[in-house]
Structures are given as structure tokens and as C-alpha cells.
Enzyme design. Structure first.
Site, PDB file in Angstrom:
ATOM      1  N   LYS A   1      40.608  37.480  33.826  1.00  0.00           N
ATOM      2  CA  LYS A   1      41.573  36.388  33.833  1.00  0.00           C
ATOM      3  C   LYS A   1      42.595  36.559  32.713  1.00  0.00           C
ATOM      4  O   LYS A   1      43.761  36.211  32.861  1.00  0.00           O
ATOM      5  CB  LYS A   1      40.845  35.047  33.687  1.00  0.00           C
ATOM      6  CG  LYS A   1      40.003  34.672  34.897  1.00  0.00           C
ATOM      7  CD  LYS A   1      39.313  33.342  34.698  1.00  0.00           C
ATOM      8  CE  LYS A   1      38.426  33.011  35.896  1.00  0.00           C
ATOM      9  NZ  LYS A   1      37.691  31.749  35.714  1.00  0.00           N
TER      10      LYS A   1
ATOM     11  N   ARG B   1      40.552  37.836  47.675  1.00  0.00           N
ATOM     12  CA  ARG B   1      39.739  37.697  48.888  1.00  0.00           C
ATOM     13  C   ARG B   1      40.171  36.420  49.612  1.00  0.00           C
ATOM     14  O   ARG B   1      41.013  35.676  49.112  1.00  0.00           O
ATOM     15  CB  ARG B   1      38.258  37.585  48.509  1.00  0.00           C
ATOM     16  CG  ARG B   1      38.006  36.476  47.482  1.00  0.00           C
ATOM     17  CD  ARG B   1      36.553  36.328  47.121  1.00  0.00           C
ATOM     18  NE  ARG B   1      36.364  35.422  45.999  1.00  0.00           N
ATOM     19  CZ  ARG B   1      36.328  34.109  46.076  1.00  0.00           C
ATOM     20  NH1 ARG B   1      36.516  33.523  47.252  1.00  0.00           N
ATOM     21  NH2 ARG B   1      36.129  33.363  45.008  1.00  0.00           N
TER      22      ARG B   1
ATOM     23  N   GLU C   1      42.938  28.281  26.608  1.00  0.00           N
ATOM     24  CA  GLU C   1      44.258  27.862  27.073  1.00  0.00           C
ATOM     25  C   GLU C   1      44.401  26.362  26.944  1.00  0.00           C
ATOM     26  O   GLU C   1      43.400  25.619  26.934  1.00  0.00           O
ATOM     27  CB  GLU C   1      44.521  28.298  28.508  1.00  0.00           C
ATOM     28  CG  GLU C   1      43.612  27.701  29.538  1.00  0.00           C
ATOM     29  CD  GLU C   1      43.917  28.206  30.947  1.00  0.00           C
ATOM     30  OE1 GLU C   1      43.742  27.423  31.891  1.00  0.00           O
ATOM     31  OE2 GLU C   1      44.320  29.376  31.101  1.00  0.00           O
TER      32      GLU C   1
END
Length: 584
Positions: free
Chosen positions: A26, A202, A110
């Protein structure tokens, strides 16, 4: 794996190993998106993981902030931190969960966007350089970062914001030279500001809602793209496709919402799902009789409803949920029914933290049924079905006997000179309720507590009970399975258990001297030590089971007599993990 497939001369149905590798972290994905102009949330994505450095970065970013596992997904390894003094404990928990789930404990930080929406865009790329998006899905109804309800189109997006986010999604795909299906996930502020969150390389669990409104088979499209075909010309020309109607998906789980959504396991003794139609789609991986295992996600089925507009799709889903009956492990069906009728969902105003902040609004009232409540529609219905079943059983036994006309084969409580009385006993949780009944063959006088009801013309067939109560006709769905009767009044449901009419029922009293494993799982942390003094609510152990960490706490103040589990142990449900010294 994708690289190995390609090296073997085969075709991998999905993006290349190179693209996946860029999205596997990420942190790396966030840096890549920022370098290509895709909006990202401010934070820290560095590889240095010294706790002191991370604490300093947290101070720089400011609170509230979110700690995320850099690798993985599914809501695991995510913590919201609102105060600096809570940071270290949350970081330790996040890293431990990430290590257990993904093999790596790297974390990123974050800024936490208050009351955000979770909106994702389905993207598709082909090997001819074409990239399109297939509109958005809103997944803001979440509990502990696990999606509960998904829909398309989003009730929040304006056409202008949809265009901006769609262009950003395509830009993210181009940054990866993306081929095949993927999902670009955004976090969206209340003012319409949006930030890249991650790309899932996906199809998502919720992809059926996209299929329902676009008339596409996304798996077929995956196969065609993997075979070298270009995306359909209509998609390439428009870069997207207009939606037809509205679709909603909910996830039916084996879990107990009343016990903190504790995942369930066990055999599905009964599984009734609605019939598929042009409005209802059911994707299920289990059938009646299957075992819900502790080793896999406890999802029973995905239920998808479609109609011309959002209001109608919501109503279709409510009607479909009313047809569901699960016996064996507990399920979240009643929770889903309340969710679909909640104002935050109806108005389309729910944000990702609403369920966790206001969970009590979606759970059944803790108080049990008032046996004397005049307006209660559940107890009389359960009693009527019990009476009709008792009479039908008696008639069946009489028909099979040597004397089918014997008065002793009747179950109507007949007495000479006056109507006989029968007692129906039902358990509502641990509350025993007695209903006295006079009459037979669908015509009864019921007494429940201080209230009496006149019932006439009662009939039970194909799961529906129709009856005239005090002159007013009603029709209710009733599931009767063994000793359990579940009554649905069109809005909500309540389940009862048959009990002997004349029997002593011992009340259950919890043992406050022991801490038991609530379900099978693995012990990951033991904080209790023999001889320690503890207060009620102190954390003693942490166990991991079915995609979640469970913290087990002291049931009362006292001293620990024995600790009967160690980190790494796999324990069965109801195993005694910690014993407290008996109270003097």
C-alpha cells in the site's frame, strides 16, 4: 504466481506480476499514485519502522490518524488513533495482526478523514492499451472496515464528481500499465474531496452489483481480455457505460451481532434463501447441511437486489431478506433487516464509521418480549402455529393407529361441559413465556399475561400463517424447524423455542471465576500471570479467530489462580483459559 504461470507458457487471468508487485504494498502504491497526479492522503509510507520514528511521524501528521498494514487487505491490520498516548498500543496490535495475516508487519500512517465515504471504481484494461472504468460502487456501510452493504450507483456522487473520480481511476490504471479487472478504491470526504486508497488487483466480492446494472459478465470479460481480445468497442468509445437501474448487495454471515459479531461455526441444519429472479441474485458457496468451518471466512451467501431505482431496490432486498432462515450457527440476517430500514441507509448518508459509532441502533433491543404486550404480533403467531402443529400431529398419529376415531387421540383439550385449556410454553431467549389456549382447529382464545385474544380462521400453509385476531385479518411468514419457531411480521423477526408445558427450567448463571474461549482460535498474546491482581475488564489474553482479534478480559476483580493457555496454542470453544481465585 502470475510470473510462474507466464514462465510456464500459460495465460494468467489477471494483471501481470509486474503490475501486482507495484500494488502489493500500500505504501509503494500510494507513492506511485502521487507521482502520477492521483490524489493521496497525507501520511508516512517509509520503510523505516522504528517505533520512535513512527511516533514522531504521527505527531507530524496529526490526530486522528490511521495505522495500516502495508501489505494485505480485508480490513486487517488497521487502527484509528485519536490521541498520542494511544499510538504505541495500537501500533503494536496492528503490526502483530499484520504479521500473523500477511507475514510482514510493516505499517504506514495516514491522516484519518472524519466521516468518510468509501467509493470504488471498477476498472478494466486490455493488452491493446485501452483502459476504461465501469462506474462506481459505494461501500460506506462498514463495520470494523469490513463491508456490509454495497451499491451502485452511489447516492452521494454528482455527475461531475463521478467524472473526476473515474478519470483518476483510469489514471491510476495507466500508471501500472494495467491489464484485466481491478478495483481502484477511494476515500471521499463530506465535501467531495477524494483520495486514492488502494487498488485491488482482482474482482471484488461486490462485483455482482456492477454486473446487474450494466448487463455485463465481468468474469467473461476477464477471460476475453486474457485471451488477447480488445475491450468491446462501445466501452472504448465511451470510456464507461451508463447504468441501468440500481443494485444493492448484502453479505449474509454466520456471526452473532448481539455478541460483538462473533464469527460462528457449525452445521447449517436449515438454510432457506430466496429464489433467484430478474430482481434477485444469490451467490452462495454453501448449501443446507454444509459445515461452516472456523478456518475460513464465515460468509454464507451474497444477496443482490436490482430494480429501476434505489427505493425499489431497497424494498426488493427487504423482501428477499424476509425469506431467509438459518438454523445452526447464528446469522446476521436480523441485523441486515434493521440496516436496510435505518434512516442513514435509506437517506444514503451513511459513512464508514457510522456502524461502529452507532451500533446499538442496528441491534435488537436488549429487553425481551413483554408477555402481556397487547400489540405484540410475534407471541400469538408462534402460539397459533404451535397449536396447529400439535393438532395436526395428533390427527396423523390417530390415522395411523388401530382406532383413528378414539377421543384419546385428539389434541384439542376437550372437556365435558366447558372448553379445555392447553398450555403452550415458549422460550424467548432465557425468558419462559406461558400462553393458555382454549379451542381447536384454528379458532382459539389465547391468554398471554394479562391480555386475551380471540383468534379465528387460523391456517398455516407453505410458511405463511393467516388468521383473524380480534376481528382483524393478518398474514405473517413463519419458519418452523424442529423446536424453533421464527415469526416475521414484515419488518422484523423473532425466534422462539418450544419448551415443555410443565417443566422446571433452570436459569443460566454465568461463572465469574473463569475466562472461556468464545470460539475455536489461536492465542496470540497472554498478558495474565498466575498470582496477578486484576480489575474487572483488565485485558488477559488476545486470541485470533476467523479474520479478527478478540480481546478476553477479566470478568471481575480478583487474583489469577491459573493461566491455562500460552501464545501460539490453538484452543477449542469453551476451553478454560484463565481461572480466578474464588471469592471469599
Amino acid at each position: 504466481f502470475a510470473d510462474a504461470v507466464a514462465a510456464a507458457g500459460l495465460c494468467f487471468i489477471g494483471p501481470s506480476g509486474t503490475s501486482m508487485r507495484k500494488m502489493g504494498s500500500k505504501a509503494g502504491a500510494k507513492d506511485l499514485m502521487a507521482s502520477h497526479g492521483v490524489p493521496v492522503v497525507p501520511g508516512y509510507t517509509g520503510e523505516e519502522q522504528d517505533p520512535a520514528l513512527l511516533a514522531g511521524e504521527a505527531q507530524r501528521i496529526g490526530f486522528p490518524l490511521m495505522i495500516k498494514a502495508a501489505y494485505g487487505g480485508g480490513g486487517k491490520g488497521m487502527r484509528i488513533v485519536r490521541k498520542a498516548e494511544e499510538f504505541s498500543a495500537h501500533l503494536e496490535s496492528c503490526q502483530r495482526e499484520a504479521k500473523n495475516a500477511f507475514g510482514r508487519d510493516r505499517a504506514l500512517l495516514e491522516r484519518y478523514v472524519e466521516k468518510p465515504r468509501h467509493i470504488e471504481f471498477q476498472i478494466f484494461g486490455d493488452c491493446h492499451g485501452h483502459v476504461v472504468h465501469l462506474n462506481e460502487r459505494e461501500c460506506s456501510a462498514q463495520r470494523r472496515y469490513q463491508k456490509v452493504l454495497e451499491e451502485t450507483p452511489s447516492p452521494f456522487l454528482t455527475p461531475e464528481l463521478r467524472t473526476k473520480m473515474g478519470e483518476a481511476a483510469i489514471g491510476a490504471a495507466r500508471a501500472l500499465d494495467y491489464v484485466n479487472a481491478g478495483t481502484v478504491e477511494f476515500i471521499v470526504g463530506q465535501g467531495g474531496d477524494f483520495y486514492f486508497m488502494e487498488i485491488n488487483t482482482r474482482l471484488q466480492v461486490e462485483h455482482p452489483v456492477t454486473e446487474m446494472v450494466l448487463g455485463l459478465d465481468l468474469v467473461e470479460l476477464q477471460l476475453r481480455v486474457a485471451a488477447g481480445e480488445a475491450l468491446p468497442a462501445s466501452l472504448i468509445r465511451n470510456k464507461s457505460i451508463p447504468a441501468n437501474g440500481h443494485a444493492i448487495e448484502v453479505r449474509l454471515y454466520a456471526e452473532d451481532p448481539e455478541q460483538g459479531f462473533l464469527p460462528g461455526s457449525g452445521r447449517l441444519q436449515t438454510l432457506r434463501l430466496p429464489q433467484a429472479s430478474e430482481h434477485i441474485r444469490i451467490d452462495s458457496g454453501v448449501v443446507e447441511g454444509d459445515l461452516v468451518s472456523v478456518f475460513y471466512d464465515p460468509m454464507i451467501a451474497k444477496m443482490i437486489a436490482w430494480d429501476r431505482d434505489r427505493h425499489s431496490a431497497l424494498q426488493r432486498m427487504r423482501e428477499a431478506l424476509a425469506e431467509v432462515n438459518v438454523i445452526g450457527p447464528k446469522s446476521n440476517v436480523a441485523f441486515l433487516e434493521r440496516l436496510l430500514r435505518h434512516a442513514a441507509v435509506i437517506e444514503g448518508s451513511i459513512d464508514t464509521g457510522y456502524l461502529d459509532r452507532s451500533l446499538d441502533e442496528f441491534l435488537a433491543a436488549t429487553e425481551q418480549a413483554d408477555a402481556s404486550a397487547e400489540g405484540d404480533a410475534f407471541l400469538p403467531a408462534a402460539a397459533i402455529v404451535s397449536l396447529l402443529a400439535e393438532e395436526a400431529d395428533a390427527l396423523a398419529q390417530a390415522a395411523a393407529s388401530a382406532d383413528p376415531n378414539s377421543p384419546w387421540r385428539r389434541a384439542d383439550g376437550w372437556r365435558l361441559g366447558h372448553p379445555g385449556k392447553r398450555i403452550i410454553a415458549l422460550l424467548d431467549g432465557d425468558q419462559r413465556i406461558e400462553i393458555s389456549a382454549q379451542g381447536a382447529q384454528g379458532n382459539y382464545r389465547l391468554a398471554i399475561g394479562t391480555h386475551a385474544f380471540e383468534i379465528s380462521d387460523a391456517k398455516f400453509s407453505d410458511g405463511w400463517l393467516s388468521a383473524r385476531r380480534d376481528g382483524i385479518v393478518s398474514r405473517q411468514r413463519v419458519f418452523e424447524e424442529g423446536a424453533r419457531i421464527t415469526v416475521h411480521d414484515g419488518t422484523s423477526r423473532r425466534s422462539f423455542e418450544h419448551a415443555p408445558a410443565f417443566a422446571f427450567v433452570e436459569s443460566s448463571v454465568s461463572d465469574a471465576d473463569r475466562v472461556l474461549a468464545p470460539m475455536p482460535g489461536r492465542i496470540v498474546v497472554v498478558k495474565a500471570t498466575t498470582g496477578d491482581a486484576v480489575e474487572a475488564g483488565d485485558e488477559l489474553l488476545v486470541m485470533e479467530a476467523m479474520k479478527m482479534e478478540l480481546t478476553l478480559r477479566a470478568p471481575r476483580a480478583g487474583r489469577i489462580e491459573a493461566v491455562q493457555a500460552a501464545a501460539g496454542d490453538f484452543v477449542d470453544a469453551d476451553s478454560v483459559l484463565v481461572r480466578l481465585e474464588a471469592c471469599e
